[in-house]
Design a protein around this motif. Structure first.
Motif: not given
Length: 309
Positions: A157-161, A166-168, A180-182, A187-191
């Motif tokens: 799950s990508l998170r912005n700065s 953002d679900p979109r 996992g590119r960012h 950063h990326v949340r991983v579940f």
């Protein structure tokens, strides 16, 4: 003569559901280790984060888990959970980073809420902890069956700065391929437990003989009722004058801020009876015991958009 008899090789056994879930989670841990520079595991001492850590140990055994742990501490935890957290960290020889909500309240960066609930206050310490330690992947124990907003989230799950969700911007995840590119600052949340259910978690705990805090099993506790939930007395604005304290046999289905995490009446004192109880339940553990999710229809999604777990 069968081909198995002719070759002398045993036929492979089919993987059961828990084997498949474990294999997926181990694969995710190894993917993150190979793709990111500074991963961290969110660890509260609750059942999901304990299973998460158990899977991480399996993923890298016999080497040690190559990431630290991060706990966003509300200061309103039950003593049994904090004791278990510290004992677990020591047993595995891991580094624990604690982001304290109380510290933020003490120095004025956050203000106590009128209702005493601190779960919504965790977002700022969490994001500051991620930024200060330059964590680029953050493992969480969230599962899609817990709540509608979590059901929308991908495994990566990508998170912005700003740490916002953002679900979109959710990316497709086909054939267990994870992107996992960012950008710098994101950063990326991983579940890894996304596809697990509460019942899967408990069955896995039984199979693997995983230790948990004692409050997950039935015990005698002084509690009072508020908004249909049984809360424990503590430094979180309760009980009020009109709330009667009673000693009852209860257990916790989830752990968290004591001001908004309730116990359930239960005689399930061992893992088999807990599994039977969860199997018969029609409510998820968050729906049954977390008052912070009842603040609005979109309470969890609103918090996730701000950077919550």
């Amino acid at each position: 003569m069968t081909s198995t008899e002719a070759t002398g090789l045993a036929a492979p056994t089919a993987m059961d559901a828990l084997d498949r879930l474990e294999s997926e989670a181990v694969h995710i841990f190894r993917e993150v280790a190979g793709e990111f520079d500074r991963p961290v595991i969110l660890f509260s001492g609750g059942k999901d984060s304990t299973v998460l850590l158990h899977l991480a140990v399996k993923a890298f055994w016999p080497a040690p888990v190559p990431f630290p742990l991060l706990h966003v501490d509300t200061g309103h935890n039950l003593d049994e959970v904090i004791e278990f957290r510290d004992r677990t960290v020591e047993r595995h020889g891991l580094r624990l980073v604690v982001a304290s909500v109380q510290d933020y309240i003490d120095d004025g960066r956050l203000q106590e809420r009128p209702d005493g609930t601190r779960n919504p206050l965790q977002t700022t310490p969490l994001l500051d902890g991620i930024t200060a330690n330059k964590f680029d992947a953050v493992f969480g124990g969230g599962r899609r069956d817990e709540e509608r907003a979590r059901a929308k989230e991908r495994i990566f799950s990508l998170r912005n700065s700003f740490g916002q969700w953002d679900p979109r911007r959710q990316r497709p995840e086909l054939w267990n391929l994870y992107n996992g590119r960012h950008r710098p600052g994101e950063h990326v949340r991983v579940f890894p437990l996304s596809n697990w259910t509460e019942l899967d978690v408990w069955r896995y705990i039984k199979r693997e003989a995983i230790e948990l805090p004692s409050i997950y099993y039935a015990h005698q506790r002084e509690v009072f009722q508020r908004d249909g939930m049984w809360l424990t007395s503590g430094p979180w604005f309760g009980p009020r004058d009109d709330e009667q304290v009673r000693e009852l046999t209860v257990r916790y289905r989830t752990v968290g801020d004591g001001s908004c995490t309730g116990a359930v009446l239960s005689d399930a004192s061992d893992i088999d009876s807990v599994i039977a109880e969860v199997s018969a339940s029609r409510l998820t553990e968050r729906g049954a015991t977390r008052a912070d999710d009842r603040l609005s229809e979109a309470a969890m999604e609103d918090r996730k958009r701000e950077g919550y777990f």
